[in-house]
Write a protein that holds these residues in place. Structure first.
Motif, PDB file in Angstrom:
ATOM      1  N   LYS A  91      12.442  -5.209   6.345  1.00  0.00           N
ATOM      2  CA  LYS A  91      12.563  -4.259   7.476  1.00  0.00           C
ATOM      3  C   LYS A  91      13.234  -5.022   8.738  1.00  0.00           C
ATOM      4  O   LYS A  91      13.917  -4.227   9.333  1.00  0.00           O
ATOM      5  N   CYS A  92      13.197  -6.233   8.874  1.00  0.00           N
ATOM      6  CA  CYS A  92      13.827  -6.709   9.982  1.00  0.00           C
ATOM      7  C   CYS A  92      14.546  -8.361   9.326  1.00  0.00           C
ATOM      8  O   CYS A  92      14.706  -8.631   8.240  1.00  0.00           O
ATOM      9  N   ASP A  93      14.948  -9.241  10.412  1.00  0.00           N
ATOM     10  CA  ASP A  93      15.556 -10.108  10.101  1.00  0.00           C
ATOM     11  C   ASP A  93      14.768 -11.655  10.189  1.00  0.00           C
ATOM     12  O   ASP A  93      15.403 -12.523   9.821  1.00  0.00           O
ATOM     13  N   THR A  94      13.480 -11.422  10.555  1.00  0.00           N
ATOM     14  CA  THR A  94      12.543 -12.493  10.598  1.00  0.00           C
ATOM     15  C   THR A  94      12.196 -12.817   9.339  1.00  0.00           C
ATOM     16  O   THR A  94      12.136 -12.141   8.317  1.00  0.00           O
ATOM     17  N   PHE A  95      11.533 -14.254   9.042  1.00  0.00           N
ATOM     18  CA  PHE A  95      10.971 -14.545   8.089  1.00  0.00           C
ATOM     19  C   PHE A  95       9.609 -13.805   7.754  1.00  0.00           C
ATOM     20  O   PHE A  95       8.922 -13.668   8.560  1.00  0.00           O
ATOM     21  N   GLY A  96       9.481 -13.468   6.479  1.00  0.00           N
ATOM     22  CA  GLY A  96       8.610 -12.662   5.986  1.00  0.00           C
ATOM     23  C   GLY A  96       7.623 -13.701   5.150  1.00  0.00           C
ATOM     24  O   GLY A  96       7.951 -14.087   3.740  1.00  0.00           O
ATOM     25  N   PRO A  97       6.522 -13.837   5.404  1.00  0.00           N
ATOM     26  CA  PRO A  97       5.463 -15.047   4.624  1.00  0.00           C
ATOM     27  C   PRO A  97       4.630 -14.082   3.694  1.00  0.00           C
ATOM     28  O   PRO A  97       3.911 -14.646   3.036  1.00  0.00           O
ATOM     29  N   VAL A 131       7.686  -8.929   3.360  1.00  0.00           N
ATOM     30  CA  VAL A 131       7.235  -8.464   4.929  1.00  0.00           C
ATOM     31  C   VAL A 131       6.667  -9.516   5.771  1.00  0.00           C
ATOM     32  O   VAL A 131       6.168 -10.284   5.447  1.00  0.00           O
ATOM     33  N   CYS A 132       7.169  -9.259   6.935  1.00  0.00           N
ATOM     34  CA  CYS A 132       6.653 -10.142   8.022  1.00  0.00           C
ATOM     35  C   CYS A 132       5.177  -9.539   8.897  1.00  0.00           C
ATOM     36  O   CYS A 132       4.909  -8.476   8.464  1.00  0.00           O
ATOM     37  N   TYR A 133       4.622 -10.135   9.496  1.00  0.00           N
ATOM     38  CA  TYR A 133       3.474  -9.766  10.207  1.00  0.00           C
ATOM     39  C   TYR A 133       3.659  -8.741  10.896  1.00  0.00           C
ATOM     40  O   TYR A 133       2.726  -7.709  11.027  1.00  0.00           O
ATOM     41  N   PHE A 134       4.668  -8.707  11.765  1.00  0.00           N
ATOM     42  CA  PHE A 134       5.009  -7.550  12.875  1.00  0.00           C
ATOM     43  C   PHE A 134       4.937  -6.098  11.959  1.00  0.00           C
ATOM     44  O   PHE A 134       4.364  -5.244  12.377  1.00  0.00           O
ATOM     45  N   CYS A 135       5.887  -6.164  11.058  1.00  0.00           N
ATOM     46  CA  CYS A 135       6.424  -5.027  10.548  1.00  0.00           C
ATOM     47  C   CYS A 135       4.966  -4.686   9.380  1.00  0.00           C
ATOM     48  O   CYS A 135       4.554  -3.343   9.490  1.00  0.00           O
ATOM     49  N   LEU A 136       4.202  -5.673   8.964  1.00  0.00           N
ATOM     50  CA  LEU A 136       3.084  -5.192   8.178  1.00  0.00           C
ATOM     51  C   LEU A 136       1.960  -4.404   9.136  1.00  0.00           C
ATOM     52  O   LEU A 136       1.282  -3.267   8.495  1.00  0.00           O
ATOM     53  N   THR A 137       1.788  -4.651  10.371  1.00  0.00           N
ATOM     54  CA  THR A 137       0.893  -4.292  11.122  1.00  0.00           C
ATOM     55  C   THR A 137       1.270  -3.043  11.991  1.00  0.00           C
ATOM     56  O   THR A 137       0.547  -2.516  12.573  1.00  0.00           O
ATOM     57  N   GLN A 138       2.510  -2.870  12.088  1.00  0.00           N
ATOM     58  CA  GLN A 138       3.248  -1.979  12.989  1.00  0.00           C
ATOM     59  C   GLN A 138       4.062  -0.819  12.321  1.00  0.00           C
ATOM     60  O   GLN A 138       3.808   0.310  12.760  1.00  0.00           O
ATOM     61  N   GLU A 139       4.534  -0.987  11.328  1.00  0.00           N
ATOM     62  CA  GLU A 139       5.558  -0.131  10.815  1.00  0.00           C
ATOM     63  C   GLU A 139       4.950   0.614   9.704  1.00  0.00           C
ATOM     64  O   GLU A 139       3.838   0.369   8.949  1.00  0.00           O
ATOM     65  N   ASP A 140       5.297   1.922   9.700  1.00  0.00           N
ATOM     66  CA  ASP A 140       4.705   3.112   8.851  1.00  0.00           C
ATOM     67  C   ASP A 140       5.187   2.677   7.173  1.00  0.00           C
ATOM     68  O   ASP A 140       4.560   3.170   6.324  1.00  0.00           O
ATOM     69  N   ASP A 141       6.265   1.910   6.959  1.00  0.00           N
ATOM     70  CA  ASP A 141       6.721   1.624   5.807  1.00  0.00           C
ATOM     71  C   ASP A 141       5.893   0.790   4.892  1.00  0.00           C
ATOM     72  O   ASP A 141       5.749   0.729   3.594  1.00  0.00           O
ATOM     73  N   PHE A 142       4.925   0.224   5.757  1.00  0.00           N
ATOM     74  CA  PHE A 142       3.891  -0.704   4.986  1.00  0.00           C
ATOM     75  C   PHE A 142       2.303  -0.262   5.054  1.00  0.00           C
ATOM     76  O   PHE A 142       1.509  -0.983   5.227  1.00  0.00           O
ATOM     77  N   LEU A 143       2.336   1.091   5.334  1.00  0.00           N
ATOM     78  CA  LEU A 143       0.792   1.766   5.384  1.00  0.00           C
ATOM     79  C   LEU A 143       0.547   2.338   4.210  1.00  0.00           C
ATOM     80  O   LEU A 143       0.887   3.252   3.852  1.00  0.00           O
ATOM     81  N   PRO A 144      -0.314   1.952   3.591  1.00  0.00           N
ATOM     82  CA  PRO A 144      -1.116   2.540   2.344  1.00  0.00           C
ATOM     83  C   PRO A 144      -2.059   3.483   2.598  1.00  0.00           C
ATOM     84  O   PRO A 144      -2.878   3.446   3.778  1.00  0.00           O
ATOM     85  N   PHE A 145      -2.184   4.632   1.956  1.00  0.00           N
ATOM     86  CA  PHE A 145      -3.001   5.868   1.885  1.00  0.00           C
ATOM     87  C   PHE A 145      -4.142   5.692   0.711  1.00  0.00           C
ATOM     88  O   PHE A 145      -3.725   5.320  -0.260  1.00  0.00           O
ATOM     89  N   LYS A 146      -5.159   6.370   1.110  1.00  0.00           N
ATOM     90  CA  LYS A 146      -5.913   6.786  -0.060  1.00  0.00           C
ATOM     91  C   LYS A 146      -5.494   7.888  -0.679  1.00  0.00           C
ATOM     92  O   LYS A 146      -4.873   8.761   0.171  1.00  0.00           O
ATOM     93  N   PRO A 147      -5.623   8.304  -1.889  1.00  0.00           N
ATOM     94  CA  PRO A 147      -4.986   9.317  -2.612  1.00  0.00           C
ATOM     95  C   PRO A 147      -5.324  10.705  -1.853  1.00  0.00           C
ATOM     96  O   PRO A 147      -4.565  11.508  -1.776  1.00  0.00           O
ATOM     97  N   MET A 148      -6.600  10.897  -1.468  1.00  0.00           N
ATOM     98  CA  MET A 148      -7.009  12.081  -0.699  1.00  0.00           C
ATOM     99  C   MET A 148      -6.139  12.201   0.445  1.00  0.00           C
ATOM    100  O   MET A 148      -5.769  13.500   0.771  1.00  0.00           O
ATOM    101  N   HIS A 149      -5.902  11.274   1.497  1.00  0.00           N
ATOM    102  CA  HIS A 149      -5.332  11.343   2.542  1.00  0.00           C
ATOM    103  C   HIS A 149      -3.755  11.747   2.177  1.00  0.00           C
ATOM    104  O   HIS A 149      -3.228  12.369   2.887  1.00  0.00           O
ATOM    105  N   ALA A 150      -3.295  11.100   1.256  1.00  0.00           N
ATOM    106  CA  ALA A 150      -1.901  11.330   0.851  1.00  0.00           C
ATOM    107  C   ALA A 150      -1.813  12.785   0.458  1.00  0.00           C
ATOM    108  O   ALA A 150      -0.337  13.406   0.640  1.00  0.00           O
ATOM    109  N   ARG A 151      -2.676  13.288  -0.337  1.00  0.00           N
ATOM    110  CA  ARG A 151      -2.647  14.630  -0.942  1.00  0.00           C
ATOM    111  C   ARG A 151      -2.659  15.715   0.398  1.00  0.00           C
ATOM    112  O   ARG A 151      -1.891  16.693   0.254  1.00  0.00           O
ATOM    113  N   GLN A 152      -3.416  15.397   1.331  1.00  0.00           N
ATOM    114  CA  GLN A 152      -3.476  16.218   2.421  1.00  0.00           C
ATOM    115  C   GLN A 152      -2.276  16.169   3.421  1.00  0.00           C
ATOM    116  O   GLN A 152      -1.775  17.183   4.059  1.00  0.00           O
TER     117      GLN A 152
END
Length: 412
Positions: A145-151, A161-182
């Motif tokens: 997602k960005c140019d920083t080192f991803g551990p 993925v880096c720590y910032f994108c992991l905790t802030q970006e929606d691209d790395f947000l997992p849903f429970k199947p029920m939430h994804a369906r809704q």
């Protein structure tokens, strides 16, 4: 001040200027516990030794139709297979196991990221991640997602993925199947076709405290969104469908609630779940359930790096994300560029070098003092020896006598 230090000096003092991102650094690691993985998912890679030759293995077993291909074609096929297929192929016979183990990319993965393979198998995503994808992430240092080192590696998509994108970006947000369906208006068939992981139950280190999580099914939110758009033909129609369904559920709830209030019969109806998902960002434990620490392999030199963070930046906040800069990771080469801009690191290195110079001068002074003392002792001993020696000539002959410590004369 940065011009006073060359790269060799900074690299030599790197352990004093940085923290290394290792799996034993719990304060910098968020993800699946490798210790638990080794117990729950043992692998036999490396346990059979190298005594079994390919010629002997080929004489006792075959790989069926795969034997008609050359080694190059077979390696290309293995590269496109998923981790689960390669694991199953290894379990076929000794020859298949040996052929998979000597595959260059698979061998590099097992050598440097064996615990990542354990994690992929444990969360039931091995059939969705190919050897090529995992090897590409292993040899890539930057966050997708960005140019920083991803551990870390985000297991639902296999990307780094880096720590910032992991905790802030929606691209790395997992849903429970029920939430994804809704949230995305998915039907049962579409939902079942999505890659679904089952997290490893255990205790996960959080931002300020540890949190326990059971074995939880999760899907990638962006993959679910794309499936919803494909199902409803467009993002606009998907949003309309979700909103209409939410309004219908709300109206039905209000009717049942009104009936209950009039008659007081049955159970009070529950408010329908909303079509939005409340993401707590850094406090959302779901963001850490599908994350594993992944080192970086430099394919040119074969060197492995886990990433380092600046010691002097650990208590300073990032202006954009309001997160400690300690979680910004660098390769060792990238840290040299950061050092040129970090005045506090330059001051720390200056203090370290001055301290080393003071210790060196102290050692030299101590050694000089010890040398002078030793010379004085030797000189005093020589003077005492000369005082105790009496040379006697017997009748002009060349016979000499020396007085010993006990007062007797000894002929020399």
């Amino acid at each position: 001040m940065a011009g006073l230090f060359d790269d060799e000096v900074v690299a030599r003092h790197l352990p004093s200027l940085t923290f290394e991102q290792r799996i034993d650094r719990i304060d910098l690691y968020y993800g699946i516990d490798f210790g638990a993985l080794k117990k729950k998912c043992p692998l036999d890679n490396g346990k059979h030794g190298d005594k079994l030759s390919l010629q002997y293995a080929a004489s006792t077993a075959t790989m069926g139709q795969l034997d008609i291909f050359s080694t190059e074609v077979r390696n290309a096929i293995f590269l496109e297979l998923d981790i689960q297929s390669l694991t199953n192929l290894r379990a076929t016979n000794k020859y298949s196991r040996k052929m998979v183990d000597v595959h260059p990319q698979y061998h590099a993965i097992i050598t440097h990221a064996k615990d990542v393979v354990r994690a992929i198998l444990s969360v039931c995503l091995a059939q969705h991640i190919t050897c090529a994808v995992l090897y590409s992430s292993l040899c890539t240092s930057q966050c997708v997602k960005c140019d920083t080192f991803g551990p870390y590696i985000y297991l639902l998509t296999g990307c780094r993925v880096c720590y910032f994108c992991l905790t802030q970006e929606d691209d790395f947000l997992p849903f429970k199947p029920m939430h994804a369906r809704q949230v995305y208006g998915l039907d049962a068939a579409t939902l079942s076709s999505l890659p679904t992981m089952k997290s490893v139950a255990g205790t996960y280190p959080g931002r300020w405290n540890e949190k326990k999580s059971p074995r939880t099914p999760l899907v990638d939110s962006q993959t679910a969104r794309k499936a919803g758009i494909a199902l409803h033909s467009s993002a606009h129609m998907m949003d309309q469908y979700v909103e209409a369904k939410r309004a219908s559920a709300q109206a039905d709830y209000e009717d049942r609630l009104s009936t209950y209030q009039r008659t007081l019969e049955g159970k009070k109806p529950h408010r329908p779940t909303g079509s939005t998902y409340a993401d707590r960002k850094i406090l959302n434990i779901h963001r850490y359930l599908g994350v594993v620490n992944l080192p970086w392999l430099d394919p040119r030199s074969g060197i492995i790096e886990w990433g380092v963070s600046c010691v002097q930046c650990r208590f300073w906040m990032n202006d954009d994300t309001n997160i400690l800069k300690e979680y910004v990771m660098y390769t060792k080469e990238e840290y040299l560029d950061h050092f040129e801009e970090c005045e506090k690191s330059q001051e720390r290195l200056t203090d370290i070098i001055e301290g080393e110079q003071m210790r060196k001068e102290w050692r030299e002074a101590k050694e000089e003092k010890a040398r002078v003392a030793a010379e004085k002792v030797r000189a005093d001993a020589k003077v005492r020896a000369e005082e105790n020696e009496e040379i006697v000539k017997d009748g002009g002959s060349n016979i000499f006598f020396r007085m010993s410590e006990n007062g007797r004369w000894i002929e020399e």
